[in-house]
Design a protein around this motif. Structure first.
Motif, PDB file in Angstrom:
ATOM      1  N   UNK A   1       0.843  -1.190   0.000  1.00  0.00           N
ATOM      2  CA  UNK A   1       0.000   0.000   0.000  1.00  0.00           C
ATOM      3  C   UNK A   1       0.879   1.241   0.000  1.00  0.00           C
ATOM      4  N   UNK A   2       0.651   2.124  -0.972  1.00  0.00           N
ATOM      5  CA  UNK A   2       1.417   3.370  -1.110  1.00  0.00           C
ATOM      6  C   UNK A   2       0.483   4.542  -0.814  1.00  0.00           C
ATOM      7  N   UNK A   3       0.844   5.337   0.188  1.00  0.00           N
ATOM      8  CA  UNK A   3       0.066   6.529   0.534  1.00  0.00           C
ATOM      9  C   UNK A   3       0.833   7.769   0.085  1.00  0.00           C
ATOM     10  N   UNK A   4       0.242   8.509  -0.849  1.00  0.00           N
ATOM     11  CA  UNK A   4       0.788   9.772  -1.302  1.00  0.00           C
ATOM     12  C   UNK A   4      -0.052  10.903  -0.716  1.00  0.00           C
ATOM     13  N   UNK A   5       0.396  12.176  -0.841  1.00  0.00           N
ATOM     14  CA  UNK A   5      -0.392  13.271  -0.270  1.00  0.00           C
ATOM     15  C   UNK A   5      -1.802  13.364  -0.821  1.00  0.00           C
ATOM     16  N   UNK A   6      -2.011  12.914  -2.082  1.00  0.00           N
ATOM     17  CA  UNK A   6      -3.329  13.089  -2.693  1.00  0.00           C
ATOM     18  C   UNK A   6      -4.057  11.793  -3.011  1.00  0.00           C
ATOM     19  N   UNK A   7      -3.463  10.618  -2.716  1.00  0.00           N
ATOM     20  CA  UNK A   7      -4.184   9.384  -3.016  1.00  0.00           C
ATOM     21  C   UNK A   7      -3.492   8.205  -2.342  1.00  0.00           C
ATOM     22  N   UNK A   8      -4.224   7.078  -2.284  1.00  0.00           N
ATOM     23  CA  UNK A   8      -3.700   5.820  -1.747  1.00  0.00           C
ATOM     24  C   UNK A   8      -3.869   4.744  -2.807  1.00  0.00           C
ATOM     25  N   UNK A   9      -2.796   3.993  -3.089  1.00  0.00           N
ATOM     26  CA  UNK A   9      -2.819   2.966  -4.137  1.00  0.00           C
ATOM     27  C   UNK A   9      -2.370   1.633  -3.547  1.00  0.00           C
ATOM     28  N   UNK A  10      -3.052   0.559  -3.956  1.00  0.00           N
ATOM     29  CA  UNK A  10      -2.725  -0.790  -3.473  1.00  0.00           C
ATOM     30  C   UNK A  10      -2.107  -1.579  -4.627  1.00  0.00           C
ATOM     31  N   UNK A  11      -0.828  -1.951  -4.485  1.00  0.00           N
ATOM     32  CA  UNK A  11      -0.112  -2.748  -5.473  1.00  0.00           C
ATOM     33  C   UNK A  11      -0.188  -4.233  -5.079  1.00  0.00           C
ATOM     34  N   UNK A  12      -0.346  -5.121  -6.077  1.00  0.00           N
ATOM     35  CA  UNK A  12      -0.418  -6.569  -5.814  1.00  0.00           C
ATOM     36  C   UNK A  12       0.825  -7.259  -6.377  1.00  0.00           C
ATOM     37  N   UNK A  13       1.278  -8.291  -5.627  1.00  0.00           N
ATOM     38  CA  UNK A  13       2.508  -8.988  -5.977  1.00  0.00           C
ATOM     39  C   UNK A  13       2.313  -9.794  -7.251  1.00  0.00           C
ATOM     40  N   UNK A  14       3.192  -9.586  -8.255  1.00  0.00           N
ATOM     41  CA  UNK A  14       3.132 -10.330  -9.512  1.00  0.00           C
ATOM     42  C   UNK A  14       4.202 -11.419  -9.587  1.00  0.00           C
ATOM     43  N   UNK A  15       5.037 -11.516  -8.551  1.00  0.00           N
ATOM     44  CA  UNK A  15       6.128 -12.476  -8.563  1.00  0.00           C
ATOM     45  C   UNK A  15       7.472 -11.804  -8.753  1.00  0.00           C
TER      46      UNK A  15
END
Length: 559
Positions: free
Chosen positions: A359-373
Motif C-alpha cells: 500500500x502506497x500513501x501519497x499526499x493526494x491518493x492511496x494505491x494498493x499494489x499486488x505482488x506479480x512475482x
C-alpha cells in the motif's frame, strides 16, 4: 542543535507599476489601491509576496526554461502577470491583466480583454487558477510561495528570484526582455487574428453593399445564386486564416506539454542520481565501518590469552540480552520494510506491506499494489495505466514498463513495530482517531521536550503589529495559536496541551536532512479550528541557525 523558532508568513511589499500599465485600468480598480501588506495578502495570497520580481527555473542541460513575472499596476488592486517558457531555444510568453473583484472576493485573469481564469485564495495562501475556456482548463496552474526557501512554485516548476539579465543569459537571448519584447509565436498569432478580423470586415462590407443596391419595392425571393468571385475569395481567405490560427494554438499547447514533460524527466533523473549517490555513500560507510571493526578484532586477538577471550566475547552477548529488544520494522519476503521512502527532499511516500499487497500513501491518493512475482508489484489506475514497483531490501524502484528506467526510492524512516502494552516510554496522546492526524497509525505517542531543540516560547510574524503569533507553554501545557486575520478573537485559539510526536520507545519522530531536521508537533485546542480539535504540524529545525519553520508559516523569530 541551535535554539528553534517558529516562523510565520508575511505578505510581499507592493512593487512599482510598469510605465504606462495603468492606462487600461478602470477607475473602480484604482479606488481599490492599497499599500497595506496584510490587505494585499488577504486579496492576492502568495502573488502579493512575489510581486516585483522575475522568477526563473532552468532545467538541467538547457532542456527548458520557465519564468513568471508579477508586477503591480495598481498596488493591491491590479497586477500584470506574465508567464513564459523556452523549449529547445524556442520561446513563448503570455501576458495577463489581473483584477481583484471585491464583490466576488476573487482574482480574475484577462488575456487581450477576455477573461481566461478566475482564482480564490486558498487557506494556505496559494493561488489556484480555474480556466474559463478549454485552453484555460488545459493551461491552469497553482501558484505557491515558500518564503523559507525563497521559492515560487508554479505546479511542478520551482522558480527562483532572478533578473532580466539572468533570464536573457539562461535562455541565450531567446526569451528577450521579459517585460517588453514579444516572444516568438506571440506576434505571429496576433497578426493572424488581425488578418482574420480584416477578412470578416471585408465580407460584412460586401454584404451591406449588396443590401443597399436592392430595389425598395418588395419582390419575389430571388433565386439562389452561387457566390460571387469576391465572396468566394473572401470565404477561402477566412478559412485559411482560421486553419492557420488553429494550427498556431495547437503548436502552442504541444510546446507547453513538451516543456512540462522535459522538465519532469529532468527532475526525476536528477532525483534518481541524488538517491543513488546517497545509497552508495551509505553502503561505502557501512563497508568501511565493518572493515575497521574486523581489523580491530584481528589486532586484539593475539594479545589476549585464550582463556580470557571467552568471557570478553560473552560480555557483549550478556549485555545485549539484558537490554530490552529494540522495535523492529515489519518486513516481507522480498526484504521490503514499512516506512517512509523518497527521492530526496521533494517527494515522499508512505509504504506498508500486508501479505501479497503493498500500500502506497501519497499526499493526494492511496494505491494498493499486488505482488506479480519476483518481488515486482503492480497497480492499475482507473485510467488504464499500470504502474509497477520493484522491492529490494530498504529500497523501492518505481516504473511503468521498463525496469531499466525505474526511479529509485530510498528508505528514509522505517516504522517501528508496536511494543507490548505498558512498555512504551513515551506518553500516549489521547486522540480518538489517530489515523486522521497520521495516516496508518492506530496509536500516537509524544514527548514534551527533545534534547537540543528549544520549543516553548512566543513566536511572532515580522508584520508591524506582530500578528499572527504562536505561543507554546513550558512542559507541553498551555499556549495560543493565531491564524491570519488576528487579532480578532474569533481567529485566536488557546492551546490546551502539545506534544512532539515520538515512537513508542521514546525516540522523537524525525526526518534528518543535510541542512535541517523535521519534527512533528501535535497540539489540542480549546475549541475546534476548521472543524478539528487536534492538529499535527511539521517543524523544520535549521541546523546551525536560531530558527525553525512551520508548514504554513515562515519568516518569524522567537522573542
Amino acid at each position: 542543535m541551535a535554539t528553534a523558532a517558529l516562523i510565520v508568513a508575511a505578505g510581499g511589499a507592493a512593487a512599482q507599476a510598469p510605465s504606462g500599465a495603468g492606462t487600461e485600468v478602470p477607475e473602480a480598480m484604482k479606488r481599490l489601491a492599497t499599500d497595506d501588506p496584510q490587505e494585499q495578502r488577504a486579496r492576492w495570497g502568495d502573488l502579493a509576496a512575489v510581486a516585483g520580481k522575475i522568477w526563473l527555473h532552468a532545467a538541467p542541460g538547457d532542456v527548458a526554461s520557465v519564468w513568471r513575472d508579477a508586477q503591480w499596476v495598481v498596488p493591491g488592486a491590479v497586477m500584470r502577470y506574465q508567464r513564459g517558457f523556452c523549449l529547445a531555444m524556442q520561446c513563448q510568453r503570455t501576458d495577463y491583466l489581473v483584477h481583484y473583484n471585491a464583490e466576488a472576493k476573487q482574482l480574475e485573469f484577462f488575456e487581450k480583454g477576455e477573461k481566461a481564469y478566475t482564482s480564490r485564495i486558498q487557506e494556505d495562501g496559494s493561488v489556484r487558477l480555474v480556466g474559463t475556456g478549454i485552453v484555460g482548463v488545459l493551461t491552469a496552474e497553482t501558484l505557491k510561495f515558500d518564503a523559507a526557501s525563497n521559492t515560487f512554485y508554479s505546479d511542478k516548476h520551482e522558480l527562483k528570484a532572478s533578473t532580466e539579465a539572468q533570464l536573457g543569459a539562461v535562455t541565450r537571448g531567446f526569451a528577450g526582455d521579459a517585460r517588453g519584447t514579444g516572444a516568438p509565436g506571440t506576434a505571429a498569432e496576433a497578426q493572424l487574428r488581425a488578418e482574420l478580423a480584416q477578412a470578416k470586415a471585408q465580407l460584412e462590407a460586401l454584404r451591406q453593399q449588396q443590401a443597399a443596391a436592392a430595389a425598395p419595392i418588395p419582390a419575389p425571393p430571388p433565386a439562389v445564386r452561387p457566390p460571387s468571385a469576391a465572396q468566394q475569395k473572401a470565404a477561402e481567405q477566412r478559412a485559411r486564416l482560421e486553419a492557420r490560427l488553429r494550427e498556431a494554438d495547437e503548436r502552442k499547447l504541444q510546446a507547453e506539454a513538451r516543456a512540462r514533460e522535459a522538465e519532469h524527466r529532468a527532475r526525476e533523473e536528477a532525483q534518481a542520481r541524488i538517491a543513488a549517490a546517497l545509497q552508495a555513500k551509505e553502503e561505502s560507510e557501512a563497508r568501511t565501518a565493518a572493515a575497521q571493526r574486523a581489523a580491530a578484532q584481528k589486532a586484539a586477538a593475539p594479545s589476549q590469552p585464550a582463556a580470557a577471550v571467552a568471557p570478553a566475547a560473552a560480555a557483549p552477548a550478556a549485555t545485549a540480552a539484558a537490554k530490552p529488544a529494540a522495535p523492529t520494522a515489519r518486513t516481507n519476503a522480498c526484504g521490503g520494510v514499512d516506512g517512509v521512502y523518497g527521492t530526496g527532499a521533494n517527494y515522499r511516500i508512505e509504504v506498508k506491506f500486508e501479505g501479497e499487497t503493498l500500500t502506497v500513501r501519497e499526499p493526494n491518493r492511496t494505491s494498493v499494489y499486488r505482488h506479480e512475482g519476483r518481488c515486482q508489484y503492480a497497480f492499475t489506475h482507473p485510467t488504464g495505466v499500470t504502474y509497477r514497483m520493484g522491492v529490494t531490501p530498504r529500497a523501492l524502484s518505481a516504473y511503468k514498463q521498463d525496469p531499466a528506467s525505474a526511479t529509485p526510492l530510498a528508505l528514509i524512516q522505517a516504522h517501528a513495530a508496536p511494543q507490548a502494552s505498558g512498555s512504551c516510554k513515551a506518553q500516549e496522546i489521547p486522540v480518538q482517531n489517530p489515523a486522521a492526524l497520521h495516516p496508518g497509525m492506530t496509536r500516537l505517542f509524544g514527548l514534551h521536550a527533545v534534547a537540543g531543540v528549544k520549543v516553548p516560547g512566543t513566536y511572532r510574524a515580522p508584520e508591524p503589529d506582530g500578528h499572527p503569533w504562536t505561543e507554546l507553554g513550558a512542559g507541553g501545557n498551555g499556549g495560543v495559536f493565531e491564524v491570519y486575520g488576528a487579532p480578532k478573537r474569533e481567529y485566536r485559539y488557546n492551546i490546551v496541551r502539545w506534544y512532539i510526536q515520538a515512537n513508542c520507545d521514546g525516540t522523537p519522530l524525525r526526518e534528518s536532512f543535510e541542512a535541517a531536521d523535521r519534527y512533528f508537533v501535535i497540539f489540542q485546542l480549546d475549541r475546534p479550528y476548521t472543524g478539528l480539535e487536534w492538529h499535527r504540524m511539521q517543524y523544520i529545525v535549521r541546523k546551525g541557525q536560531d530558527r525553525v519553520s512551520i508548514d504554513d508559516r515562515a519568516k518569524g523569530k522567537m522573542e
